[in-house]
Design an enzyme around this catalytic site. Structure first.
Site, PDB file in Angstrom:
ATOM      1  N   CYS A   1       0.883  -1.089   0.307  1.00 19.73           N
ATOM      2  CA  CYS A   1       0.045   0.133   0.071  1.00 19.73           C
ATOM      3  C   CYS A   1       0.984   1.344   0.238  1.00 19.73           C
ATOM      4  O   CYS A   1       2.065   0.990   0.991  1.00 19.73           O
ATOM      5  CB  CYS A   1      -0.752   0.286   1.122  1.00 19.73           C
ATOM      6  SG  CYS A   1      -2.160  -1.464   1.397  1.00 19.73           S
TER       7      CYS A   1
ATOM      8  N   ARG B   1       4.873  -0.343  -5.759  1.00 15.10           N
ATOM      9  CA  ARG B   1       5.030  -0.836  -4.789  1.00 15.10           C
ATOM     10  C   ARG B   1       4.168  -1.724  -4.719  1.00 15.10           C
ATOM     11  O   ARG B   1       4.258  -2.564  -3.753  1.00 15.10           O
ATOM     12  CB  ARG B   1       4.781   0.072  -3.721  1.00 15.10           C
ATOM     13  CG  ARG B   1       5.805   1.207  -2.793  1.00 15.10           C
ATOM     14  CD  ARG B   1       4.978   1.757  -2.082  1.00 15.10           C
ATOM     15  NE  ARG B   1       4.591   1.728  -1.021  1.00 15.10           N
ATOM     16  CZ  ARG B   1       5.737   1.535   0.410  1.00 15.10           C
ATOM     17  NH1 ARG B   1       6.101   2.840  -0.088  1.00 15.10           N
ATOM     18  NH2 ARG B   1       4.425   1.268   1.068  1.00 15.10           N
TER      19      ARG B   1
ATOM     20  N   TRP C   1      -2.583  -2.371  -1.292  1.00 13.44           N
ATOM     21  CA  TRP C   1      -2.734  -4.465  -1.718  1.00 13.44           C
ATOM     22  C   TRP C   1      -3.052  -4.431  -0.790  1.00 13.44           C
ATOM     23  O   TRP C   1      -3.449  -4.517   0.574  1.00 13.44           O
ATOM     24  CB  TRP C   1      -1.259  -4.291  -1.715  1.00 13.44           C
ATOM     25  CG  TRP C   1      -0.772  -5.472  -2.274  1.00 13.44           C
ATOM     26  CD1 TRP C   1       0.060  -5.647  -3.642  1.00 13.44           C
ATOM     27  CD2 TRP C   1      -0.435  -6.532  -1.551  1.00 13.44           C
ATOM     28  NE1 TRP C   1       0.394  -7.631  -4.021  1.00 13.44           N
ATOM     29  CE2 TRP C   1       0.113  -7.361  -2.713  1.00 13.44           C
ATOM     30  CE3 TRP C   1      -0.615  -7.005  -0.255  1.00 13.44           C
ATOM     31  CZ2 TRP C   1      -0.275  -9.066  -2.268  1.00 13.44           C
ATOM     32  CZ3 TRP C   1      -0.096  -7.946   0.093  1.00 13.44           C
ATOM     33  CH2 TRP C   1       0.113  -9.426  -0.707  1.00 13.44           C
TER      34      TRP C   1
ATOM     35  N   ASN D   1      -2.021   2.098   6.266  1.00 12.06           N
ATOM     36  CA  ASN D   1      -1.002   1.175   5.474  1.00 12.06           C
ATOM     37  C   ASN D   1      -0.694   0.269   6.486  1.00 12.06           C
ATOM     38  O   ASN D   1      -0.314   0.428   7.795  1.00 12.06           O
ATOM     39  CB  ASN D   1       0.273   1.654   4.869  1.00 12.06           C
ATOM     40  CG  ASN D   1       0.229   2.187   3.362  1.00 12.06           C
ATOM     41  OD1 ASN D   1      -0.721   2.341   3.088  1.00 12.06           O
ATOM     42  ND2 ASN D   1       1.369   2.187   3.101  1.00 12.06           N
ATOM     43  N   GLY D   2      -0.372  -1.450   6.517  1.00 13.58           N
ATOM     44  CA  GLY D   2      -0.027  -2.169   7.688  1.00 13.58           C
ATOM     45  C   GLY D   2      -1.105  -3.170   8.134  1.00 13.58           C
ATOM     46  O   GLY D   2      -2.231  -3.306   7.408  1.00 13.58           O
TER      47      GLY D   2
ATOM     48  N   GLU E   1      17.919 -17.858  -7.975  1.00 14.37           N
ATOM     49  CA  GLU E   1      17.141 -15.786  -8.529  1.00 14.37           C
ATOM     50  C   GLU E   1      17.076 -16.438 -10.053  1.00 14.37           C
ATOM     51  O   GLU E   1      15.889 -15.441 -10.577  1.00 14.37           O
ATOM     52  CB  GLU E   1      18.348 -15.535  -8.760  1.00 14.37           C
ATOM     53  CG  GLU E   1      18.597 -13.723  -8.945  1.00 14.37           C
ATOM     54  CD  GLU E   1      17.528 -12.772  -8.365  1.00 14.37           C
ATOM     55  OE1 GLU E   1      17.232 -13.558  -7.508  1.00 14.37           O
ATOM     56  OE2 GLU E   1      16.662 -11.946  -8.614  1.00 14.37           O
TER      57      GLU E   1
ATOM     58  N   LYS F   1      13.114 -15.006 -11.246  1.00 16.76           N
ATOM     59  CA  LYS F   1      13.091 -14.300 -12.403  1.00 16.76           C
ATOM     60  C   LYS F   1      11.881 -14.601 -12.950  1.00 16.76           C
ATOM     61  O   LYS F   1      10.596 -13.472 -13.045  1.00 16.76           O
ATOM     62  CB  LYS F   1      14.128 -13.353 -12.976  1.00 16.76           C
ATOM     63  CG  LYS F   1      15.196 -13.087 -11.998  1.00 16.76           C
ATOM     64  CD  LYS F   1      14.596 -11.052 -12.033  1.00 16.76           C
ATOM     65  CE  LYS F   1      14.535  -9.959 -10.701  1.00 16.76           C
ATOM     66  NZ  LYS F   1      14.558 -11.208  -9.548  1.00 16.76           N
TER      67      LYS F   1
ATOM     68  N   GLU G   1       8.250 -14.220 -11.344  1.00 13.50           N
ATOM     69  CA  GLU G   1       8.011 -13.077 -10.892  1.00 13.50           C
ATOM     70  C   GLU G   1       7.030 -12.298 -12.209  1.00 13.50           C
ATOM     71  O   GLU G   1       6.089 -11.856 -12.073  1.00 13.50           O
ATOM     72  CB  GLU G   1       8.600 -12.126 -10.617  1.00 13.50           C
ATOM     73  CG  GLU G   1       8.996 -12.102  -9.077  1.00 13.50           C
ATOM     74  CD  GLU G   1      10.389 -10.947  -8.728  1.00 13.50           C
ATOM     75  OE1 GLU G   1      10.412 -10.979  -7.179  1.00 13.50           O
ATOM     76  OE2 GLU G   1      11.668 -11.194  -9.471  1.00 13.50           O
TER      77      GLU G   1
ATOM     78  N   HIS H   1      16.889 -36.941  -7.555  1.00 12.73           N
ATOM     79  CA  HIS H   1      16.839 -37.528  -6.220  1.00 12.73           C
ATOM     80  C   HIS H   1      14.525 -36.983  -6.837  1.00 12.73           C
ATOM     81  O   HIS H   1      13.918 -37.308  -5.844  1.00 12.73           O
ATOM     82  CB  HIS H   1      17.194 -37.362  -5.595  1.00 12.73           C
ATOM     83  CG  HIS H   1      18.516 -37.426  -5.190  1.00 12.73           C
ATOM     84  ND1 HIS H   1      18.780 -39.443  -4.770  1.00 12.73           N
ATOM     85  CD2 HIS H   1      19.420 -36.813  -5.314  1.00 12.73           C
ATOM     86  CE1 HIS H   1      20.413 -39.058  -5.100  1.00 12.73           C
ATOM     87  NE2 HIS H   1      21.078 -37.791  -5.398  1.00 12.73           N
TER      88      HIS H   1
ATOM     89  N   LYS I   1       6.633  -4.541  -3.570  1.00 11.65           N
ATOM     90  CA  LYS I   1       7.658  -3.911  -4.096  1.00 11.65           C
ATOM     91  C   LYS I   1       8.511  -3.874  -2.811  1.00 11.65           C
ATOM     92  O   LYS I   1       9.700  -4.779  -1.852  1.00 11.65           O
ATOM     93  CB  LYS I   1       8.107  -2.691  -4.730  1.00 11.65           C
ATOM     94  CG  LYS I   1       9.411  -2.229  -4.416  1.00 11.65           C
ATOM     95  CD  LYS I   1      10.617  -2.438  -5.924  1.00 11.65           C
ATOM     96  CE  LYS I   1      11.620  -2.436  -5.931  1.00 11.65           C
ATOM     97  NZ  LYS I   1      12.290  -3.314  -6.233  1.00 11.65           N
TER      98      LYS I   1
HETATM   99  C1  G6P Z   1       9.365  -8.257  -2.131  1.00 17.03           C
HETATM  100  C2  G6P Z   1       9.974  -8.466  -3.533  1.00 17.03           C
HETATM  101  C3  G6P Z   1      11.535  -8.195  -4.247  1.00 17.03           C
HETATM  102  C4  G6P Z   1      12.010  -8.170  -3.178  1.00 17.03           C
HETATM  103  C5  G6P Z   1      11.282  -8.734  -1.680  1.00 17.03           C
HETATM  104  C6  G6P Z   1      12.856  -8.467  -0.118  1.00 17.03           C
HETATM  105  O1  G6P Z   1       9.080  -9.543  -2.214  1.00 17.03           O
HETATM  106  O2  G6P Z   1       8.845  -8.004  -5.436  1.00 17.03           O
HETATM  107  O3  G6P Z   1      11.846  -7.864  -5.078  1.00 17.03           O
HETATM  108  O4  G6P Z   1      13.322  -8.617  -3.513  1.00 17.03           O
HETATM  109  O5  G6P Z   1      10.487  -8.278  -1.411  1.00 17.03           O
HETATM  110  O6  G6P Z   1      12.224  -6.808  -0.106  1.00 17.03           O
HETATM  111  P1  G6P Z   1      13.877  -6.160   0.060  1.00 17.03           P
HETATM  112  O7  G6P Z   1      12.951  -4.555   0.014  1.00 17.03           O
HETATM  113  O8  G6P Z   1      13.454  -6.976   1.555  1.00 17.03           O
HETATM  114  O9  G6P Z   1      14.503  -6.524  -0.452  1.00 17.03           O
END
Ligand code: G6P
Length: 611
Positions: free
Chosen positions: A2, A27, A75, A101-102, A483, A487, A490, A506, A606
């Site tokens: 949010c 965000r 969100w 927010n929260g 990673e 990616k 996501e 396995h 984000k």
């Molecule tokens: C969310 C984002 C990711 C990020 C993760 C950790 O899931 O979508 O891209 O890696 O949070 O965020 P931070 O701000 O703690 O690196």
């Protein structure tokens, strides 16, 4: 997650609020709304969907005039993303509006209490509990600040609140616990936001609101009180982020812009920490006795940051000879880590605001560990609460999927590894020098990889229809595989998973059928042959193999791959910095071919400020 923006000044608020909401879109959100107070009346507009829809509904602000207002992107947590669950929320009786927010953890109990007092609710949100609780205390005290302070004392969990009250039409009120809020001091108007991206266009002078503080903003100024409503003095900080960092600058997406920025971001992050070929981390002031006495390192983070931790674990053990473990923050916080004063916990977070990482950091401190954080956002909760903070100088990262934060976090883990390794006498002078030489060449080598975008466009045009992709690798290449798969998940919505290459046989190999795409990440010299053998096993069962290797690995890898990408050779420690770039570019072009909303993928946020 949010986003909050607020304005109290001499101009119409809604155009400024909409502009701020567009800046906060990165965000992640699923509904948006604004409220203004004008002539003693609250008016609001809100909708499920994007800010541009809200913008259309209010005709750019023309349909909602008023110089004091609040905006929000939601969100969804409590309740689906609908018009009625969107913020702002209005109290029963209509006098007070709130954006939040929260998560208010005791909201069910509070709601029951308020229903018992005759309050009616029109949404499923915990926010409506907050606004009605404030209204309840306003009815009792007849004074809005006292009402906010009393309500804040009863709410458990995390919140950042922006509040408007019809009876105080010139005032915007804010308070917070755990969720961040910044106050911007402008010329002829003052601002409130959940992060500086929303207000940097208007002012660079900001106050960070601390837990429990209450702020009052009006056209003429900003006043801050503690929870007992005693006035307190705060010193503004100057934000020096480049405003263009929050613009796409000719690129189609923030993601590709941020991928291309990585060589510079890495150079900016490394250069202040290297002098005369040596790592200098004097900025931290870690006592040498502490460095010598560390017996265990935990590396904690979420998502991409946690995968930096996986690569760092291998490097700390190999070069600094310190046992290291990488644990995702959401697990660490509820596990029983064996911690004492010789345990170092490294928290990695771009935002410095991720709820699970904050909780893990606090748990580590409670158990007696020292915490060193690697953070991008200056002054964030994690940076402030850790014993030592190392900043990545990546600039604002807007795309939800992390790229330049990953790369800058990674290089700081190299510097830390070298720093610990040298002080503890765990690395030879020759090896130290050879890593340092390669670190200085890293930005140039990274630039040579990212400039070749056509290769990835081409690969994506071949592979974009795949619905299941497996990434395999060993050691640091396993960290990269995690990673690479993340990616793709996501941003392209392709089901992809990473396996330690040796684990394939396995279980997961049962999933390999004719045409399955296997990405073999094989950059780590010593283990290239082993990973290649595992790739060959999948190929014999019909898989197509796309390999990522180094120039010197090409001979071994080329003959057994359907297609191969090579990155320049470098010191083993630094390989993830080059190996990650093809994985980012591949995911980007796969998502592009599939027409995905790359910068704001569905359901993702984000900054994940809830557990
Ligand atoms: C969310 C984002 C990711 C990020 C993760 C950790 O899931 O979508 O891209 O890696 O949070 O965020 P931070 O701000 O703690 O690196």
């Amino acid at each position: 997650m949010c986003g909050i923006v607020g304005y109290a000044g001499g101009e119409d608020a809604v155009p400024i609020l909409l502009d701020g909401l567009y800046k906060l879109e990165y965000r992640g959100y699923d509904s948006a709304g604004v409220a203004v107070c004008r002539d003693g009346h609250l008016r609001l507009a809100k909708t499920k969907g994007y800010v541009r829809e809200l913008d259309r509904i209010v005709d750019g602000g023309r349909l909602l005039p008023g110089a004091v207002g609040l905006g929000h992107t939601r969100w969804a947590t409590h309740g689906r993303p609908t018009d009625s669950n969107a913020h702002p929320h209005i109290s029963h009786g209509g006098k007070i509006a709130v954006v939040h927010n929260g998560i208010i953890e005791n909201y069910a109990k509070l709601r029951e209490y308020l229903v018992g007092k005759g309050f009616e609710f029109g949404s499923e949100t915990d926010t409506e509990v907050a606004v009605n609780l404030i209204q309840h205390y306003y009815n009792k005290h007849g004074e809005i600040l006292r009402a906010v302070a009393s309500a804040a004392r009863r709410m458990e969990g995390s919140y950042a609140l922006g509040i408007l009250c019809e009876d105080c039409p010139d005032m915007l009120i804010a308070t917070r616990r755990e969720s961040p809020l910044v106050l911007g001091v402008g010329d002829g108007g003052n601002f409130l936001a959940s992060d500086v991206a929303a207000l940097i266009k208007y002012t660079r002078d900001v106050y960070t609101l601390e837990d429990g503080e209450i702020a009052v903003l009006s056209e003429s100024g900003v006043t801050v009180y503690n929870g007992d409503l005693e006035m307190i003095t705060k010193t503004p900080e100057r934000v020096d982020w480049d405003i263009s960092a929050a613009e796409k600058g000719g690129f189609e997406h923030f993601m590709i812009k941020e991928i291309m920025e990585q060589p510079d971001a890495v150079a900016k992050t490394v250069s202040p920490r290297v002098a005369d070929g040596r790592v200098t981390l004097d900025e931290l002031g870690i006592p040498d006795e502490y460095v010598m006495g560390v017996t265990k390192i935990y590396i904690v983070g979420c998502g991409t940051a946690s995968y930096v931790g996986v690569a760092a674990k291998y490097n700390f053990e190999k070069y600094a000879k310190i046992p290291a473990e990488s644990v995702v923050a959401s697990e660490f916080r509820y596990s029983s880590p064996m911690i004492d004063e010789h345990t170092l916990v490294i928290c990695i977070s771009q935002s410095g605001a991720t709820a699970d990482t904050i909780a893990a950091m606090r748990e580590a401190k409670r158990l007696g560990a020292k915490v060193l954080s690697i953070v991008n956002v200056v002054g964030s909760v994690i940076a402030r609460e850790s014993d030592w903070a190392l900043y990545t100088w990546a600039g604002p990262e807007i795309c939800v999927a992390s790229t330049k934060a990953y790369s800058t976090q990674l290089v700081l883990t190299y510097l830390l590894t070298l720093y610990f390794a040298e002080k503890r006498g765990a690395i030879s002078a020759g090896e130290y020098e050879s890593v340092m030489r390669e670190i200085s060449l890293l930005p140039e080598k990274m630039a040579s990889v990212v400039k070749d975008r056509e290769t990835y466009q081409y690969l994506a045009s071949i592979y974009f229809n795949n619905e299941d992709i497996f990434f395999i690798g060993r050691n640091i290449d396993y960290a990269l595989s995690l990673e690479g798969a993340l990616k793709l998940n996501e941003i392209s919505y392709i089901h992809s998973e990473a396996y330690a290459a040796g684990e394939l046989k396995h279980g997961p190999i049962a999933l390999v059928t004719e045409g399955t795409l296997v990405v073999a990440v094989a950059t780590y010299g010593k283990l290239i042959g082993k990973t290649v053998s595992n790739a060959v096993e999948t190929r014999s069962r019909g898989a197509r193999v796309l390999s990522v290797t180094t120039q010197s690995g090409a001979d071994i890898v080329g003959g057994v791959s359907d297609r191969m990408i090579t990155v320049p050779d470098t010191h083993d420690m630094l390989l993830p910095s080059l190996g990650v770039l093809p994985l980012q570019l591949f995911a980007y072009y796969m998502a592009l071919m599939r027409g995905c909303p790359i910068d704001k993928p569905r359901n993702l946020a984000k900054s994940v400020t809830v557990e």
